[in-house]
Design a protein around this motif. Structure first.
Motif: not given
Length: 121
Positions: A3-11, A56-59
């Motif tokens: 399974k492919r997981i994308l994580i987005a976090d600015d920290d 998060m910044p930007q978006m």
């Protein structure tokens, strides 16, 4: 198939910690530092699951979730909010933005494993 997981976090610490946890659980992981980058990475990586921080910044995560839902595979994504925002209005905001699950940091490995087990590999 992994399974492919994308994580987005600015920290960075949260990003690396969660990435290490998921890699250790056997998942293939891609990382993004903000919502805009998450949408770009999702188009190349084709994840089954996207875990987004909200602030998060930007978006921000809410905007990113809406953008992810418009991608060709966007309706089939499991989109998870993983955030420090846990008030009832925040749950409403994530639901309105198209999130499937709202988790409040810190999250346990068991809790995360259970959520991820609900999707097809």
């Amino acid at each position: 198939m992994t399974k492919r997981i994308l994580i987005a976090d600015d920290d960075d610490d949260s990003l690396i910690g969660l990435s290490n946890l998921l890699n250790g659980m056997g998942y293939e992981v891609a990382l993004a530092a903000n919502g805009s980058q998450a949408v770009d990475v999702a188009q190349q990586f084709a994840p089954e699951v996207v875990i987004l921080d909200l602030g998060m910044p930007q978006m921000n995560g809410l905007e990113a979730a809406r953008a992810l839902r418009t991608l060709p595979n966007g309706r089939s994504l499991l989109i998870v909010a993983l955030t420090g925002w846990g008030q009832p209005q925040h749950h409403e905001m994530t639901q309105d933005a198209g999130f499937d699950v709202h988790l409040v940091k810190p999250v346990s490995a068991d809790q995360l494993g259970f959520i991820l087990s609900m999707t097809q590999p």
